[in-house]
Scaffold this active site. Structure first.
Site, PDB file in Angstrom:
ATOM      1  N   ASP A  46      62.580 -32.506  -6.799  1.00 54.34           N
ATOM      2  CA  ASP A  46      63.926 -33.053  -6.983  1.00 54.34           C
ATOM      3  C   ASP A  46      64.200 -33.270  -8.476  1.00 54.34           C
ATOM      4  O   ASP A  46      63.493 -34.031  -9.138  1.00 54.34           O
ATOM      5  CB  ASP A  46      64.062 -34.381  -6.238  1.00 54.34           C
ATOM      6  N   TYR A  51      68.343 -35.884 -16.170  1.00 51.78           N
ATOM      7  CA  TYR A  51      66.998 -36.432 -16.410  1.00 51.78           C
ATOM      8  C   TYR A  51      66.426 -35.935 -17.741  1.00 51.78           C
ATOM      9  O   TYR A  51      65.442 -36.497 -18.240  1.00 51.78           O
ATOM     10  CB  TYR A  51      66.024 -36.055 -15.266  1.00 51.78           C
ATOM     11  N   LYS A  76      71.205 -31.665  -9.819  1.00 53.08           N
ATOM     12  CA  LYS A  76      72.436 -32.458  -9.660  1.00 53.08           C
ATOM     13  C   LYS A  76      73.391 -32.261 -10.834  1.00 53.08           C
ATOM     14  O   LYS A  76      72.962 -32.189 -11.986  1.00 53.08           O
ATOM     15  CB  LYS A  76      72.076 -33.943  -9.537  1.00 53.08           C
ATOM     16  N   HIS A 107      75.885 -35.765  -8.683  1.00 51.64           N
ATOM     17  CA  HIS A 107      74.914 -36.841  -8.959  1.00 51.64           C
ATOM     18  C   HIS A 107      75.479 -38.239  -8.642  1.00 51.64           C
ATOM     19  O   HIS A 107      74.798 -39.060  -8.024  1.00 51.64           O
ATOM     20  CB  HIS A 107      74.485 -36.760 -10.429  1.00 51.64           C
TER      21      HIS A 107
END
Ligand code: A2P
Length: 308
Positions: A46, A51, A76, A107
């Site tokens: 994931d 990130y 996302k 997201h």
């Protein structure tokens, strides 16, 4: 150990356990992903554009030697890209070094100013988040549908959407989201929202299943009692509880021993917990333990119960 799979509403299979990569530092995540795939049996990773570690995740996937076709990869769409979904997706594909995703999610239901003072968290002079108020999330969803129809992603879904936010996209949606990824765990089980998702055919996925940083849920007495009863670890019970309820669990770890034990332990716990056990675990949060750990200061009311 084989990982059970669930079926998405478009027929695609998804492994019920995935490795979370939020807050995994770029310098640590390559090894974690490589280990998870090569040594621990994971087939589901994931990720997210925001990130900031997708290049390193991609390096770990390649280093594992596991064929791309055997791995389920999620990423996302970030808030500053709600007006340009395909561009964000293309950046993610390039970062990961792959030409398709298995699942692509919005997201947060929060469009951010694409021309603000920061590419990730644009802020107004008063320090609050710079929202793109003119943009509707139902139009973001139209663009998600377009990249799905183009074949760049095998399924599309959302993340951090309450019932209220889902009701903003469903009336004009051609495709029902396959997934809603949320903070779901023993202390934030969101039973009402789970029932709603089930009624719509949307599969829930649980991020921060151990309570995020420092895994505070490992202190839970009820989960620890079940761990002792079944000769497992508390983390196993927390993860197995979710899988037994039909919720995908996405534990994050960069520690090899934990990556491995989370996977094996979750599968074991899911097969051991009885209906009565699940009912007792379901009662933990309503019984006074309710707690949400992840609540960014979006200016928009997301419509969640128990938002601090
Ligand atoms: P680390 O990555 O250093 O191993 P969540 O999945 O809820 O976001 O929780 C992630 C946090 O829990 C991280 O701090 C991670 O640390 C830690 N963690 C993950 N698995 C375990 C485990 N089996 N036992 C203890 N801590 C764990």
């Amino acid at each position: 150990m084989a990982c059970p799979t669930f079926k998405l509403n478009n027929g695609v299979d998804i492994p019920s356990i995935g490795l979370g990569t939020w807050q995994s530092k770029p310098g640590e995540v390559t090894k974690a992903v490589e280990y998870a795939l090569k040594e621990a049996g994971y087939r589901h990773i994931d990720c997210a554009w925001a990130y900031g570690n997708e290049k390193e995740v991609g390096a770990g996937i390649r280093a594992s030697g596991v064929p791309r076709s055997e791995i389920f990869i999620t990423s996302k769409l970030w808030g500053t890209y709600h007006r340009k979904v395909e561009q964000c997706l293309d950046e993610t594909l390039a970062n990961l070094g792959t030409d398709y995703l298995d699942l692509y999610l919005i997201h947060w239901p929060v469009p951010l100013n694409p021309n603000g003072n920061d590419p990730v968290f644009p802020k107004l002079p008063d320090g609050t988040r710079d929202i793109d108020w003119e943009w509707k999330i139902s139009d973001t969803w139209k663009q998600m549908e377009a990249v799905y129809k183009k074949g760049k992603v095998k399924a599309i879904g959302v993340s951090n959407f309450s019932e209220k936010k889902l009701e903003e996209i469903l009336p004009t949606a051609e495709i029902v989201p396959a997934v809603n990824q949320l903070e779901i765990h023993l202390w934030n089980p969101q039973h009402k929202l789970m029932d709603y998702l089930k009624s719509k055919g949307i599969l829930p996925q649980a991020y921060s299943p151990l309570g995020s940083t420092n895994s505070p849920l490992l202190q839970d007495e009820t989960a620890t009692e079940y761990a002792q009863k079944y000769g497992l670890q508390t983390a196993d019970i927390l993860l197995g509880y979710l899988i037994a309820k039909g919720i995908v669990a996405l534990p994050k770890s960069v520690t090899p021993a934990r990556i491995k034990s989370n996977f094996d332990g979750a599968v074991r716990a899911a097969s051991k917990l009885t209906k009565e056990d699940i009912a007792k675990l379901d009662a933990v949060a309503p019984g006074g333990k309710q707690k949400r750990f992840i609540a960014p200061p979006w200016v928009i009311d997301l419509g969640f119960d128990n938002w601090p």
